[in-house]
Design a protein around this motif. Structure first.
Motif, PDB file in Angstrom:
ATOM      1  N   ALA A  10      44.351  16.829  45.964  1.00 42.60           N
ATOM      2  CA  ALA A  10      43.141  17.444  46.502  1.00 42.60           C
ATOM      3  C   ALA A  10      42.050  16.424  46.762  1.00 42.60           C
ATOM      4  N   ALA A  11      42.103  15.276  46.083  1.00 41.59           N
ATOM      5  CA  ALA A  11      41.079  14.244  46.265  1.00 41.59           C
ATOM      6  C   ALA A  11      41.336  13.391  47.499  1.00 41.59           C
ATOM      7  N   GLN A  12      42.476  13.557  48.132  1.00 37.03           N
ATOM      8  CA  GLN A  12      42.777  12.784  49.334  1.00 37.03           C
ATOM      9  C   GLN A  12      41.869  13.190  50.487  1.00 37.03           C
ATOM     10  N   VAL A  13      41.701  12.283  51.415  1.00 37.24           N
ATOM     11  CA  VAL A  13      40.907  12.577  52.616  1.00 37.24           C
ATOM     12  C   VAL A  13      41.733  13.450  53.553  1.00 37.24           C
ATOM     13  N   SER A  14      41.078  14.501  54.084  1.00 34.61           N
ATOM     14  CA  SER A  14      41.773  15.399  54.998  1.00 34.61           C
ATOM     15  C   SER A  14      42.044  14.719  56.326  1.00 34.61           C
ATOM     16  N   ARG A  15      43.178  15.044  56.917  1.00 31.03           N
ATOM     17  CA  ARG A  15      43.499  14.508  58.242  1.00 31.03           C
ATOM     18  C   ARG A  15      42.651  15.158  59.325  1.00 31.03           C
ATOM     19  N   GLN A  16      42.153  16.357  59.035  1.00 28.04           N
ATOM     20  CA  GLN A  16      41.272  17.058  59.975  1.00 28.04           C
ATOM     21  C   GLN A  16      39.921  17.237  59.298  1.00 28.04           C
ATOM     22  N   THR A  17      38.925  16.538  59.750  1.00 29.11           N
ATOM     23  CA  THR A  17      37.601  16.594  59.126  1.00 29.11           C
ATOM     24  C   THR A  17      36.849  17.824  59.629  1.00 29.11           C
ATOM     25  N   LEU A  18      36.988  18.916  58.872  1.00 30.13           N
ATOM     26  CA  LEU A  18      36.348  20.172  59.256  1.00 30.13           C
ATOM     27  C   LEU A  18      35.874  20.909  58.009  1.00 30.13           C
ATOM     28  N   PRO A  19      34.567  21.183  57.876  1.00 27.87           N
ATOM     29  CA  PRO A  19      34.091  21.983  56.740  1.00 27.87           C
ATOM     30  C   PRO A  19      34.645  23.406  56.805  1.00 27.87           C
ATOM     31  N   LEU A  20      34.727  24.041  55.640  1.00 29.32           N
ATOM     32  CA  LEU A  20      35.225  25.411  55.562  1.00 29.32           C
ATOM     33  C   LEU A  20      34.176  26.289  54.872  1.00 29.32           C
ATOM     34  N   ASP A  21      34.044  27.534  55.364  1.00 32.91           N
ATOM     35  CA  ASP A  21      33.023  28.440  54.829  1.00 32.91           C
ATOM     36  C   ASP A  21      33.332  28.901  53.416  1.00 32.91           C
ATOM     37  N   TRP A  22      34.604  29.134  53.108  1.00 31.54           N
ATOM     38  CA  TRP A  22      34.960  29.679  51.795  1.00 31.54           C
ATOM     39  C   TRP A  22      36.377  29.273  51.458  1.00 31.54           C
ATOM     40  N   VAL A  23      36.549  28.801  50.229  1.00 33.15           N
ATOM     41  CA  VAL A  23      37.875  28.481  49.702  1.00 33.15           C
ATOM     42  C   VAL A  23      37.900  28.950  48.251  1.00 33.15           C
ATOM     43  N   GLY A  24      38.964  29.604  47.858  1.00 34.23           N
ATOM     44  CA  GLY A  24      39.013  30.062  46.480  1.00 34.23           C
ATOM     45  C   GLY A  24      40.229  30.889  46.179  1.00 34.23           C
ATOM     46  N   MET A  25      40.075  31.856  45.277  1.00 38.01           N
ATOM     47  CA  MET A  25      41.171  32.693  44.812  1.00 38.01           C
ATOM     48  C   MET A  25      40.743  34.151  44.816  1.00 38.01           C
ATOM     49  N   CYS A  26      41.692  35.025  45.084  1.00 38.21           N
ATOM     50  CA  CYS A  26      41.440  36.465  45.077  1.00 38.21           C
ATOM     51  C   CYS A  26      42.420  37.157  44.132  1.00 38.21           C
ATOM     52  N   GLY A  27      41.949  38.253  43.528  1.00 37.97           N
ATOM     53  CA  GLY A  27      42.822  39.059  42.684  1.00 37.97           C
ATOM     54  C   GLY A  27      43.125  38.454  41.332  1.00 37.97           C
ATOM     55  N   ILE A  28      42.170  37.711  40.753  1.00 28.61           N
ATOM     56  CA  ILE A  28      42.377  37.103  39.441  1.00 28.61           C
ATOM     57  C   ILE A  28      42.202  38.173  38.366  1.00 28.61           C
ATOM     58  N   ALA A  29      43.194  38.382  37.537  1.00 27.45           N
ATOM     59  CA  ALA A  29      43.107  39.387  36.484  1.00 27.45           C
ATOM     60  C   ALA A  29      42.145  38.922  35.395  1.00 27.45           C
ATOM     61  N   THR A  30      41.252  39.813  34.993  1.00 31.21           N
ATOM     62  CA  THR A  30      40.288  39.462  33.953  1.00 31.21           C
ATOM     63  C   THR A  30      39.723  40.720  33.306  1.00 31.21           C
ATOM     64  N   PRO A  31      39.414  40.697  32.032  1.00 31.75           N
ATOM     65  CA  PRO A  31      38.659  41.805  31.435  1.00 31.75           C
ATOM     66  C   PRO A  31      37.169  41.590  31.689  1.00 31.75           C
ATOM     67  N   VAL A  32      36.412  42.691  31.765  1.00 30.38           N
ATOM     68  CA  VAL A  32      34.964  42.609  31.898  1.00 30.38           C
ATOM     69  C   VAL A  32      34.327  43.638  30.970  1.00 30.38           C
ATOM     70  N   LEU A  33      33.077  43.390  30.598  1.00 27.13           N
ATOM     71  CA  LEU A  33      32.321  44.292  29.749  1.00 27.13           C
ATOM     72  C   LEU A  33      31.199  44.920  30.575  1.00 27.13           C
ATOM     73  N   ILE A  34      31.268  46.237  30.769  1.00 28.41           N
ATOM     74  CA  ILE A  34      30.258  46.963  31.538  1.00 28.41           C
ATOM     75  C   ILE A  34      29.880  48.217  30.762  1.00 28.41           C
ATOM     76  N   ASP A  35      28.590  48.392  30.522  1.00 32.00           N
ATOM     77  CA  ASP A  35      28.087  49.583  29.819  1.00 32.00           C
ATOM     78  C   ASP A  35      28.846  49.855  28.527  1.00 32.00           C
ATOM     79  N   GLY A  36      29.142  48.802  27.790  1.00 32.76           N
ATOM     80  CA  GLY A  36      29.832  48.948  26.510  1.00 32.76           C
ATOM     81  C   GLY A  36      31.325  49.161  26.623  1.00 32.76           C
ATOM     82  N   GLN A  37      31.857  49.180  27.832  1.00 35.03           N
ATOM     83  CA  GLN A  37      33.295  49.372  28.028  1.00 35.03           C
ATOM     84  C   GLN A  37      33.972  48.038  28.342  1.00 35.03           C
ATOM     85  N   ARG A  38      35.123  47.836  27.780  1.00 32.31           N
ATOM     86  CA  ARG A  38      35.958  46.690  28.133  1.00 32.31           C
ATOM     87  C   ARG A  38      36.958  47.184  29.172  1.00 32.31           C
ATOM     88  N   LEU A  39      36.799  46.733  30.391  1.00 34.69           N
ATOM     89  CA  LEU A  39      37.564  47.251  31.511  1.00 34.69           C
ATOM     90  C   LEU A  39      38.484  46.181  32.083  1.00 34.69           C
TER      91      LEU A  39
END
Length: 298
Positions: A10-39
């Motif tokens: 990932a630290a290598q220089v890209s062959r195509q120099t183009l910025p990107l608006d968004w890069v990341g991950m979707c659908g990561i499983a996780t617990p959350v705490l909302i209104d006293g509930q662990r969901l």
């Protein structure tokens, strides 16, 4: 023998120099705490890739920062802290970060008349964005309700009137006979069509809001509509629900206006988008209305 350094492609220089608006991950499983509930929830996490020469971002750093979600109640300040970690771990690469949490908020709802209660799930998404130190949070909430068509109700009443004329034309009317007629199949010769409907609320929170007012928004919306779907019911509750529908006849346009009027009064939001869908029982298609509002900050 010297240990080999693990390659970082990932630290290598890209062959195509183009910025990107968004890069990341979707659908990561996780617990959350909302209104006293662990969901159980899923999260979408990402940053912009503003350095067009960089090959990619460090997704593992985003994943590790999400560990805060299971330790503290979900709030705007917690989401901002996570986004700041995203950007701190991508210094020189990114100037914008976003985090979305998707879950079902569980609320215990009482029956209309009887002492019964039951759980109802409300799909919610909490979306946070941070760019150039500007932070904002948006909520998306889905609320089911019942809608009875005003036009169909009027047509049904006309048919009942006609049946009354047919059954009692040129006759002296007796109270007991009319009461019996009203309780017979002739007295309800036609019924209006109704359907389960859905309101989707998209709300941008004011910058000063410190908690997630999910339940209060749901309560306000259901009060404005008057026909929230029920959980556990007895016959008395079902009768009360029928009465509520009869007193709250609404087209999709009516529902959208009710919600807009009720929620636009809230000082906790700066903008809203209301979309209602009536899944018609008369037609094979849906009836849909949408309304937007933005607070005048001038």
């Amino acid at each position: 023998m010297n240990a080999l350094t693990l390659p970082d492609v990932a630290a290598q220089v890209s062959r195509q120099t183009l910025p990107l608006d968004w890069v990341g991950m979707c659908g990561i499983a996780t617990p959350v705490l909302i209104d006293g509930q662990r969901l159980s929830a899923t999260a979408d996490a990402g940053v912009s890739l503003d350095d067009g020469e960089a090959r990619g971002i460090h997704m593992s750093r985003l994943y590790l920062a999400l560990g805060l979600l299971e330790k503290r109640p979900l709030s705007p300040s917690l989401m901002r802290q996570i986004l700041e970690r995203f950007l701190d771990s991508h210094e020189g690469l990114s100037d914008a970060a976003s985090l979305s949490v998707h879950t079902d908020l569980l609320l215990k709802r009482p029956a209309l008349i009887s002492p019964l209660m039951g759980w109802k799930g409300y799909p919610v998404s909490i979306n946070a964005h941070l760019k150039n130190r500007v932070f904002h949070v948006e909520l998306k909430i889905q609320i089911p309700y019942s809608s009875t068509c005003p036009c169909s109700a009027a047509l049904s009443r006309q048919l009942i009137q006609q049946q009354f004329v047919d059954d009692f034309a040129n006759r002296k009317l007796e109270h007991a006979e009319i009461l019996a007629w009203l309780g017979s199949s002739n007295g309800i010769v036609a019924t209006p069509h109704s359907q389960r409907s859905t309101a989707t609320l998209s709300l941008r929170l004011d910058a000063n809001v410190e908690e997630l007012p999910l339940q209060s928004f749901i309560n306000e919306a259901e009060a404005a509509l008057g026909t929230a779907v029920q959980t556990a019911v007895k016959r008395a509750d079902e009768q009360a629900f029928a009465l509520a529908n009869g007193q709250n006849l609404m087209f999709c346009e009516d529902a959208a206006r009710r919600l807009n009027t009720a929620l636009a009064r809230s000082p906790q939001i700066t903008a809203l988008d209301v979309r209602v869908v009536h899944a018609e029982s008369l037609h094979a298609h849906d009836a849909v209305a949408q309304s937007r509002w933005t607070r005048d900050l001038s």
